[in-house]
Design an enzyme around this catalytic site. Structure first.
Site, short mmCIF file in Angstrom:
data_model
loop_
_atom_site.label_atom_id
_atom_site.label_comp_id
_atom_site.label_asym_id
_atom_site.label_seq_id
_atom_site.Cartn_x
_atom_site.Cartn_y
_atom_site.Cartn_z
N HIS A 74 1.00 -0.99 0.46
CA HIS A 74 -0.10 0.39 0.15
C HIS A 74 0.94 1.62 -0.14
O HIS A 74 2.31 0.95 0.59
CB HIS A 74 -1.13 -0.39 1.24
CG HIS A 74 -0.18 0.66 2.81
ND1 HIS A 74 0.09 -1.19 3.28
CD2 HIS A 74 0.12 0.85 3.30
CE1 HIS A 74 0.70 -0.35 4.03
NE2 HIS A 74 0.36 0.68 4.37
N GLU A 116 -3.31 4.29 2.92
CA GLU A 116 -3.32 3.92 4.22
C GLU A 116 -3.34 5.57 4.71
O GLU A 116 -2.34 6.51 3.96
CB GLU A 116 -2.08 3.57 4.88
CG GLU A 116 -2.41 3.72 6.71
CD GLU A 116 -0.72 3.20 7.41
OE1 GLU A 116 -0.78 2.49 8.25
OE2 GLU A 116 0.18 2.60 6.68
#
Length: 121
Positions: A74, A116
């Protein structure tokens, strides 16, 4: 010595991806490269504060959905106003995972990539 330059996500709909990153994270296109034969388009997005770039790559000959595995990779972004960011992303319907104990959450882009969100510490 090395320094970070950019990170790439391959996308199925370049315009939709650019709009998502603009709406969700305020990222703007800073550079565009198109293949002469039309086989690919690359757009680099920037935050206007750092030199780091998110590269979005569209490939003409890849019409199928990208296999993202288990989404264990991510990109992480800091939010100066974490609560406002969270409320915005909730309203957009892109929050895909929350971890209140760690004080973070994740959003998912139109191709399923996870980003995130962390508060500025």
């Amino acid at each position: 010595m090395f320094s970070f330059n950019h990170f790439n996500f391959n996308v199925s709909d370049l315009d939709r991806a650019i709009q998502f990153y603009k709406d969700a994270l305020g990222l703007e296109p800073v550079r565009r490269k198109e293949a002469e034969d039309g086989s690919f388009v690359i757009v680099f997005l920037g935050d206007g504060k750092t030199d780091f770039r998110l590269e979005l790559t569209w490939l003409r000959d890849h019409p199928q959905k990208y296999d993202l595995g288990e989404c264990e990779f991510h990109l992480a972004m800091q939010a100066a106003d974490f609560q406002a960011a969270y409320e915005k992303h909730k309203a957009m319907g892109c929050v895909c995972f929350e971890n209140p104990a760690m004080g973070i959450y994740f959003i998912s882009d139109p191709d399923g990539y996870w980003i995130e969100m962390i508060p500025t510490r």
